[in-house]
Design a protein around this motif. Structure first.
Motif, PDB file in Angstrom:
ATOM      1  N   VAL A  87       0.844  -1.199   0.000  1.00  0.00           N
ATOM      2  CA  VAL A  87       0.000   0.000   0.000  1.00  0.00           C
ATOM      3  C   VAL A  87       0.873   1.242   0.000  1.00  0.00           C
ATOM      4  O   VAL A  87       0.631   2.209  -0.744  1.00  0.00           O
ATOM      5  CB  VAL A  87      -0.952   0.006   1.211  1.00  0.00           C
ATOM      6  N   GLU A  88       1.914   1.231   0.816  1.00  0.00           N
ATOM      7  CA  GLU A  88       2.803   2.387   0.927  1.00  0.00           C
ATOM      8  C   GLU A  88       3.434   2.746  -0.414  1.00  0.00           C
ATOM      9  O   GLU A  88       3.502   3.912  -0.801  1.00  0.00           O
ATOM     10  CB  GLU A  88       3.896   2.103   1.954  1.00  0.00           C
ATOM     11  N   ARG A  89       3.910   1.764  -1.155  1.00  0.00           N
ATOM     12  CA  ARG A  89       4.619   2.069  -2.392  1.00  0.00           C
ATOM     13  C   ARG A  89       3.696   2.279  -3.588  1.00  0.00           C
ATOM     14  O   ARG A  89       4.114   2.804  -4.616  1.00  0.00           O
ATOM     15  CB  ARG A  89       5.661   0.988  -2.713  1.00  0.00           C
ATOM     16  N   CYS A  90       2.395   1.896  -3.430  1.00  0.00           N
ATOM     17  CA  CYS A  90       1.479   2.017  -4.562  1.00  0.00           C
ATOM     18  C   CYS A  90       0.367   3.035  -4.343  1.00  0.00           C
ATOM     19  O   CYS A  90      -0.517   3.177  -5.188  1.00  0.00           O
ATOM     20  CB  CYS A  90       0.846   0.654  -4.874  1.00  0.00           C
ATOM     21  N   LYS A  91       0.413   3.758  -3.215  1.00  0.00           N
ATOM     22  CA  LYS A  91      -0.714   4.629  -2.886  1.00  0.00           C
ATOM     23  C   LYS A  91      -0.877   5.799  -3.844  1.00  0.00           C
ATOM     24  O   LYS A  91      -1.940   6.420  -3.890  1.00  0.00           O
ATOM     25  CB  LYS A  91      -0.583   5.136  -1.453  1.00  0.00           C
TER      26      LYS A  91
ATOM     27  N   ILE B 205       0.421   1.732  12.319  1.00  0.00           N
ATOM     28  CA  ILE B 205       1.126   0.512  11.925  1.00  0.00           C
ATOM     29  C   ILE B 205       0.532  -0.130  10.675  1.00  0.00           C
ATOM     30  O   ILE B 205       1.230  -0.817   9.937  1.00  0.00           O
ATOM     31  CB  ILE B 205       1.171  -0.515  13.077  1.00  0.00           C
ATOM     32  N   LEU B 206      -0.754   0.129  10.410  1.00  0.00           N
ATOM     33  CA  LEU B 206      -1.381  -0.432   9.217  1.00  0.00           C
ATOM     34  C   LEU B 206      -1.284   0.513   8.019  1.00  0.00           C
ATOM     35  O   LEU B 206      -1.248   0.075   6.881  1.00  0.00           O
ATOM     36  CB  LEU B 206      -2.846  -0.776   9.512  1.00  0.00           C
TER      37      LEU B 206
ATOM     38  N   LYS C  69      -2.015 -10.340  12.261  1.00  0.00           N
ATOM     39  CA  LYS C  69      -0.916 -10.668  13.172  1.00  0.00           C
ATOM     40  C   LYS C  69      -0.262  -9.388  13.699  1.00  0.00           C
ATOM     41  O   LYS C  69       0.042  -9.271  14.891  1.00  0.00           O
ATOM     42  CB  LYS C  69       0.112 -11.535  12.458  1.00  0.00           C
ATOM     43  N   THR C  70      -0.057  -8.427  12.811  1.00  0.00           N
ATOM     44  CA  THR C  70       0.551  -7.155  13.221  1.00  0.00           C
ATOM     45  C   THR C  70      -0.273  -6.471  14.299  1.00  0.00           C
ATOM     46  O   THR C  70       0.256  -5.988  15.311  1.00  0.00           O
ATOM     47  CB  THR C  70       0.691  -6.224  12.001  1.00  0.00           C
TER      48      THR C  70
ATOM     49  N   LEU D 230     -11.868   1.091  12.860  1.00  0.00           N
ATOM     50  CA  LEU D 230     -12.730   0.850  11.703  1.00  0.00           C
ATOM     51  C   LEU D 230     -11.858   0.616  10.482  1.00  0.00           C
ATOM     52  O   LEU D 230     -10.912   1.354  10.218  1.00  0.00           O
ATOM     53  CB  LEU D 230     -13.653   2.040  11.470  1.00  0.00           C
ATOM     54  N   ALA D 231     -12.209  -0.413   9.733  1.00  0.00           N
ATOM     55  CA  ALA D 231     -11.386  -0.828   8.602  1.00  0.00           C
ATOM     56  C   ALA D 231     -11.648   0.020   7.364  1.00  0.00           C
ATOM     57  O   ALA D 231     -12.678   0.692   7.232  1.00  0.00           O
ATOM     58  CB  ALA D 231     -11.649  -2.296   8.277  1.00  0.00           C
ATOM     59  N   THR D 232     -10.701  -0.021   6.466  1.00  0.00           N
ATOM     60  CA  THR D 232     -10.870   0.518   5.121  1.00  0.00           C
ATOM     61  C   THR D 232     -10.604  -0.606   4.131  1.00  0.00           C
ATOM     62  O   THR D 232      -9.957  -1.610   4.459  1.00  0.00           O
ATOM     63  CB  THR D 232      -9.891   1.665   4.841  1.00  0.00           C
ATOM     64  N   GLN D 233     -11.103  -0.431   2.924  1.00  0.00           N
ATOM     65  CA  GLN D 233     -10.789  -1.374   1.849  1.00  0.00           C
ATOM     66  C   GLN D 233      -9.800  -0.701   0.912  1.00  0.00           C
ATOM     67  O   GLN D 233     -10.039   0.407   0.426  1.00  0.00           O
ATOM     68  CB  GLN D 233     -12.052  -1.774   1.077  1.00  0.00           C
TER      69      GLN D 233
END
Length: 532
Positions: free
Chosen positions: A277-281, A327-328, A388-389, A501-504
């Motif tokens: 996600v970090e490198r493709c955002k 962290i996410l 896990k993280t 709360l999650a994101t997709q």
């Protein structure tokens, strides 16, 4: 619904891992291109099953949502549009619904769909012998609870009836503000009595199953791939896609390598790790959508030490929820309340806030000063890298802020679900995604008779508040009732500790057209096309 966005045949992994040589320093450009007429996706794990009246998880529903159509269906704005029902009447002050079915809906074996298929399916959902955890969906219906709980044995007494082949009547005990949403969700889709009775537990095998939606189940190679084909008999017309290939790759890095090598056309959180996600955002293929999905720590309130509300509250206060978005790094939103924004009943004041000193005080009052003599317990979580993280971060916070040490145990998705429903451990990490866009889908989860309530908590006060909220027709009064329920659940009792709360997060190839996202994270592919 319970969600994991994760099992692949071991022989297949070795071949797929070869693709990992793809660069990890930038988001790569196309390698091979589209496969005309075919959408290739990763569902991450083997679906526990495809019996839509029995399953409860998002992986199974991702498949079923493209095989079946209910009385209504969701629009992109998450309103209910006609599906198998061309129209419906709401009568007797909201206590009776009469659905008028289309006469041009056919099952994939050529048999015409009739109202009796809905009557059979809904009564099967309620049949106590089916063990369906979503039976509670239909409890607003006259005698539905009584039949499901074996207080009565005559299914004809339930307020569900096919008046003729194309008229389906439902009678409610009280008006339910959210009822129409239920008619669009998988467990309330029709089913064929003759097929289920003929094939028994094998009725969902590709050679036996009959469906009525835009796609048909063509092939199921367990723990490897499911293939759907366009249904030429679909009442809204044949889909633009010829085929959908649904792979089951559990490792996020492996799946994303497939995407970068043009072996997949679309990936979501199941295939998209934080580093990717970090490198493709900044890629034009990247999308981030807020979801109605809350992640939480659940407590089995019948198992020590979580029989004591002070211990549960201490855990909830010891968690710094601001850590998880850091962290996410996927734009998650910290949450201490159970009902998420923007649903009615959400309040930013609800839930235990980060207060290490207050947490230690509560733990001491419960008999564990500084964590001394706290029993050794194990937190269960489903096997996936990002989960896990999060779980390791929780383990660290509880050690630093309360002085308690907990063990961690992960299980593959199917086994994890079985454990939660068979014998829930004292503490577990879980999440819940909205089944429909109404606070009832969250509040109802922890009521006494909800089949998906794995906390073992039952509380008449909470049940009565939620029941009143579900039938209240005044929006402001209803909002206040859900607020009260949420406060009781998260503050007074701390049955769960919501965390974020999650994101997709998705990557979609430029040749994929018509793919739309929604806050329920239900994936519909009937309007998708591949245009190389």
């Amino acid at each position: 619904m319970i969600s994991i966005r994760q099992n692949i045949r071991s022989a297949s992994i070795a071949a797929l891992v070869m693709l990992m040589a793809i660069s990890l320093t930038s988001c790569n450009v196309a390698k091979h291109g589209a496969l005309p007429g075919t959408l290739r996706i990763n569902i991450g794990t083997e679906p526990p099953g495809l019996d839509w009246e029995v399953e409860t998880d998002s992986t199974s529903f991702d498949v079923v949502s493209n095989l079946m159509t209910g009385l209504t269906q969701y629009t992109p704005q998450l309103t209910c549009a006609p599906g198998c029902a061309k129209s419906w009447d709401v009568l007797d002050g909201g206590r009776r619904y009469v659905f008028h079915l289309r006469d041009d809906v056919y099952w994939t074996d050529g048999k015409k769909l009739v109202a009796g298929d809905f009557e059979y399916a809904w009564k099967r959902l309620l049949d106590p012998n089916s063990g369906a955890q979503y039976a509670y969906f239909l409890y607003p219906i006259v005698n539905a609870f009584e039949y499901n709980s074996k207080r009565i044995s005559d299914s004809n007494a339930v307020g569900i009836k096919a008046l003729d082949d194309f008229t389906f009547e439902v009678k409610l005990v009280k008006p339910a503000a959210y009822f129409i949403y239920l008619t669009a969700f998988c467990p309330c889709c029709p089913a064929r009595k003759d097929v289920i009775e003929k094939w028994g537990k094998r009725w969902t095998d590709p050679e036996h199953i009959v469906t009525n939606g835009p796609f048909m189940l063509k092939h199921w190679a367990h723990e490897y791939k499911i293939e759907l084909e366009a249904n030429p008999k679909y009442f809204e017309g044949r889909p633009k896609l010829d085929k959908i290939s649904m792979f089951m790759v559990p490792e996020q890095a492996t799946a994303f390598a497939l995407y970068e090598n043009d072996e997949l056309d679309f990936v979501d959180n199941r295939s998209f790790s934080t580093p990717d996600v970090e490198r493709c955002k900044d890629s034009p293929e990247y999308h981030n959508e807020a979801l109605l999905r809350n992640n939480y720590i659940g407590f089995n309130v019948t198992k020590p030490p979580f029989t004591d509300a002070r211990v549960r509250r201490a855990i909830a206060k010891a968690i710094d929820r601001d850590v998880f978005p850091k962290i996410l790094r996927r734009k998650e939103r910290p949450s201490s309340s159970w009902i998420p924004k923007p649903l009615m009943g959400y309040s930013p004041q609800t839930g235990e806030k980060f207060d290490p000193e207050g947490a230690r005080k509560l733990l001491a009052e419960a008999g564990f000063p500084g964590g001394k003599n706290f029993p050794r317990i194990t937190m269960l979580y489903p096997n996936r890298d990002d989960v896990k993280t999060v779980t390791e971060a929780l383990q660290d916070q509880l050690h630093r802020n309360l002085g308690i040490d907990i063990e961690l145990q992960n299980q593959e998705w199917k086994v994890y679900l079985q454990t939660l429903h068979r014998d829930p451990p004292p503490i577990f990490r879980a999440n819940w995604g909205a089944d429909y866009p109404d606070p009832e889908t969250f509040a109802n989860l922890f009521t006494t008779f909800n089949g998906n309530n794995t906390t073992e908590w039952n509380d008449k006060t909470y049940d009565s508040i939620v029941e009143e909220a579900g039938t209240e027709q005044n929006p402001e009064k209803r909002r206040k009732l859900y607020e009260r329920a949420d406060h009781y659940l998260c503050d007074e009792q701390s049955v769960i500790a919501p965390i974020y709360l999650a994101t997709q997060n998705t990557m979609v190839k430029p040749w994929v057209k018509g793919l739309k996202f929604n806050a329920l994270d239900i994936q519909f592919y009937k309007g998708v096309s591949i245009e190389p």
